[in-house]
Motif scaffolding. Sequence first.
Motif: not given
Length: 473
Positions: A85-112
């Motif tokens: 319904l959001r697409r039909e109403l043209r209410k979609t939103e663009e978000w940025l998703y950022l992948l970071t490396k917290v330590e040598e073996d751990k990844l963490s995703w964040h959305a803005l």
Amino acid sequence: MGQFLSLGGQKCRTGDYTKVSQNDTCKRQRMSSSFTEESARLIPSLPDELSMQIIARLPRIHYFDVRLVSRKWMATVMSPELFKLRRELRKTEEWLYLLTKVEEDKLSWHALDPLSRKWQRLPMIPHVVYEDESRKGFSGLWMWNMAGPSVNIAEVVRRWLGRKDSLDQMPFCGCAIGAVDGCLYVLGGFCRALTMKCVWKFDPIKNDWSEVTSMSTGRAYCKTGILNNKLYVVGGVSQGRGSLTPLQSAEVFDPSTGSWSQVPNMPFSKAQALPTAFLADMLKPIATGLTPYMGRLCVPQSLYSWPFFVDVGGEIYDPETNSWIEMPNGMGEGWPARQAGTKLSVVVDGELYAFDPSSSMDSGKIKVYDRKEDAWKVVIGKVPMHDFADTESPYLLAGFHGKLHVITKDSSHHIAVLQADSCSSPSSSSSLFAGSLNENSGSMAESDAVVWRVIGTRDFGPAEMVSCQVLEI
């Protein structure tokens, strides 16, 4: 700074029931809600169809709060019907998703969310053990031991070309990141000494990770791109006989069917034209980027053998003919970031942009490809940077809201999202990175006819940037 995207229920408040224990209170609330929610409307006195119209118009950032109203509200804001319904109403939103490396073996995703400038943390990828039947003692191969495609391949290739024992010493491994059909994908990478075929998908509507059909070939440091709502994966390296082998193969994932199909191998035509057999054996062909442009996939390439490398143009895949052609000379030979690593590029409003780092290590340029002249031209003479000598991936490119964005990190651990705005008479303000970043300060930096605006910033501590994707939901 941001709130977690967990699906935990609303906490019970003991102060509301002074004579009842917390457990009894929670139990009573659960029983009461389960009894009334089946017949309750989303909004009292309104049909659910009209309520859906109202909810669909809410900014998506509010969905993380309104889902706590009741189970029915939670089911609604996590339903595909609402987002259709959001697409039909043209209410979609663009978000940025950022992948970071917290330590040598751990990844963490964040959305803005660029509109509210609020950050959200995504759930972690599940810890899953993969067992390799052909090798005993390697049962503990963890999926989270991954890293992203934006790391400089020069440092990685230097470790494995001609060395058989270096894989177990690698601090992280190179998964690929993609986004298609409103979902994020994490593909392949290393798990200790093995290249993986596995693929994980994050559904932002359901707010969870799930494993999908694996690739046909185990890959690390491969490149991804989207055409016709399909996810293409090209190149990378795979485990060979005691070492790693560069891949010329490619495949494509169709999210509508959940299946992979083969794509013709990249010819690496210029690699075949080396003058001697010695050079052909020594120099390894590497796909150093992938950008969908004008309905085709553009793949710049390099030949590499530590400490020598040479850019050899690239090749273009045409899905209509299902074949590869050689990249135009000007496009391939002038593609910025002439190093054996990932070449950052993005398409905004139909134009192909690429980042060209400065030798001074405190700035860079943005170039655009001119198809008529087959040449790269500088459109932004200076991208404001700061001292990032200790940062592996100091900058990323993204395109959303019809504008070019640069994501960068300063020495104070602030990751900032900078938006390039055209300005006929830019103000002469101080450097954007003069001191700590503050997104509320409204600070700008002059760069030719471009004003750089901070649309989001956050202190991620020692975390390193790995990759970014944009999702429109």
